[in-house]
Scaffold this active site. Sequence first.
Site, PDB file in Angstrom:
ATOM      1  N   CYS A   8       0.816  -1.224   0.000  1.00  0.00           N
ATOM      2  CA  CYS A   8       0.000   0.000   0.000  1.00  0.00           C
ATOM      3  C   CYS A   8       0.845   1.267   0.000  1.00  0.00           C
ATOM      4  O   CYS A   8       0.465   2.284   0.573  1.00  0.00           O
ATOM      5  CB  CYS A   8      -0.956  -0.008   1.185  1.00  0.00           C
ATOM      6  SG  CYS A   8      -0.169  -0.180   2.799  1.00  0.00           S
ATOM      7  N   ARG A  31       0.908  -4.458   5.693  1.00  0.00           N
ATOM      8  CA  ARG A  31       1.294  -5.073   6.959  1.00  0.00           C
ATOM      9  C   ARG A  31       0.627  -4.340   8.133  1.00  0.00           C
ATOM     10  O   ARG A  31       0.358  -3.133   8.045  1.00  0.00           O
ATOM     11  CB  ARG A  31       2.808  -5.034   7.140  1.00  0.00           C
ATOM     12  CG  ARG A  31       3.599  -5.765   6.072  1.00  0.00           C
ATOM     13  CD  ARG A  31       5.085  -5.770   6.439  1.00  0.00           C
ATOM     14  NE  ARG A  31       5.530  -4.488   6.952  1.00  0.00           N
ATOM     15  CZ  ARG A  31       5.927  -3.466   6.202  1.00  0.00           C
ATOM     16  NH1 ARG A  31       5.946  -3.592   4.888  1.00  0.00           N
ATOM     17  NH2 ARG A  31       6.322  -2.338   6.759  1.00  0.00           N
ATOM     18  N   LYS A 103       9.652  -2.912 -10.478  1.00  0.00           N
ATOM     19  CA  LYS A 103      10.694  -2.828 -11.497  1.00  0.00           C
ATOM     20  C   LYS A 103      12.046  -2.990 -10.809  1.00  0.00           C
ATOM     21  O   LYS A 103      12.506  -2.093 -10.109  1.00  0.00           O
ATOM     22  CB  LYS A 103      10.623  -1.482 -12.226  1.00  0.00           C
ATOM     23  CG  LYS A 103       9.285  -1.231 -12.916  1.00  0.00           C
ATOM     24  CD  LYS A 103       9.155   0.195 -13.410  1.00  0.00           C
ATOM     25  CE  LYS A 103       7.785   0.422 -14.051  1.00  0.00           C
ATOM     26  NZ  LYS A 103       7.601   1.831 -14.489  1.00  0.00           N
ATOM     27  N   LYS A 187      16.003   0.864 -16.550  1.00  0.00           N
ATOM     28  CA  LYS A 187      15.697   2.286 -16.800  1.00  0.00           C
ATOM     29  C   LYS A 187      15.857   3.069 -15.501  1.00  0.00           C
ATOM     30  O   LYS A 187      16.181   4.263 -15.514  1.00  0.00           O
ATOM     31  CB  LYS A 187      14.317   2.450 -17.426  1.00  0.00           C
ATOM     32  CG  LYS A 187      13.138   2.036 -16.561  1.00  0.00           C
ATOM     33  CD  LYS A 187      12.594   3.173 -15.721  1.00  0.00           C
ATOM     34  CE  LYS A 187      11.552   2.684 -14.735  1.00  0.00           C
ATOM     35  NZ  LYS A 187      11.045   3.788 -13.886  1.00  0.00           N
ATOM     36  N   ASN A 251      14.273   7.619  -8.608  1.00  0.00           N
ATOM     37  CA  ASN A 251      15.627   7.254  -9.011  1.00  0.00           C
ATOM     38  C   ASN A 251      16.408   8.474  -9.512  1.00  0.00           C
ATOM     39  O   ASN A 251      17.574   8.649  -9.154  1.00  0.00           O
ATOM     40  CB  ASN A 251      15.571   6.148 -10.063  1.00  0.00           C
ATOM     41  CG  ASN A 251      15.120   4.832  -9.464  1.00  0.00           C
ATOM     42  OD1 ASN A 251      15.866   4.124  -8.812  1.00  0.00           O
ATOM     43  ND2 ASN A 251      13.845   4.505  -9.678  1.00  0.00           N
TER      44      ASN A 251
END
Length: 320
Positions: A8, A31, A103, A187, A251
């Site tokens: 979540c 959790r 990813k 990526k 990132n």
Amino acid sequence: MNISVLGCGRWGSFLAWYANKVGHKVTLWGRSDSSNLKELKLKRSNEYLRLPESIELTDSLEKAIYFGDIIIISISAQKLREFCKQLRENSITDNKKFILCMKGLESSSGKRLSQVFKEEMGAMVSSAVWLGPGHVQDFVQGIPNCMVIGSEDIEFTKVIVNALNSELIRFYYGQDLIGNEIGAATKNVIGIAAGMLDGLGYSSLKGALMARGTREISRLVRAMGGNDITIYGLSHLGDYEATLFSKNSHNRQFGEDFAKGLRFEKLAEGVATIEALQKLSSIYNIDLPICKALYEVIFNKKNIEKELLSLFLRPVKFEF
């Protein structure tokens, strides 16, 4: 159709919001000690979106698995193996269909997430991956994008696409699982490099980074048995705008903050992926200069400016 979303955080809460928006009954699991779940239970919202009352929130994994015809997993990529063991031990997963919405690569082995899932859950459990560009902040404002659903079973892929396709997200069938998973994971690595260039004041080099990054990763995919052209599709190059340029990219922001000597507090999956790529580079005997430079900078504390600029000032050679 009943859909359960496991996880979540930013992306998991969006997936629950989206599945509900396109007409499905949704349960969102977190959790019991999750601050994200506590915030959602208290306010039905987080910093990104507001959840409709029709979405059920639960900390019971067994209940969430029982509810869903389709189970979407959206957790940290590095926790997938451990989580799968928890699923296997505590839940009945027969006839359930799973979608992995992360990813990354397993840092300790370099394995793709679909490989990790199959190793832990067994080959008979149906699974697919949901990849491609897009930020929660854009989607909730009604800004559309294109994404990819891929699996080893094209009929399963079609079922998921038919269930989730909308004017907000147009899905494509992913035919190359290796290329799509490697592309989506890496990526984020190129995104970290882009952020470092931003932090150093060399943003104009991001065009060269894009060109060389796709070439570098396409060679790896080909060596691994995938289709190198996949890297020029939605899972990798198609996600560059959202990762190399967007202020919403974790990132890219990690890379910028790192270059400026600042601490980035949120999850940047690309960091663990850099470790995984070092293993893949060795296994497949493929030179990955961008990935190697990032490894040297982040893990071996090499000079950022020197390492990154050396990528673009290498000895003269033919481009292709």
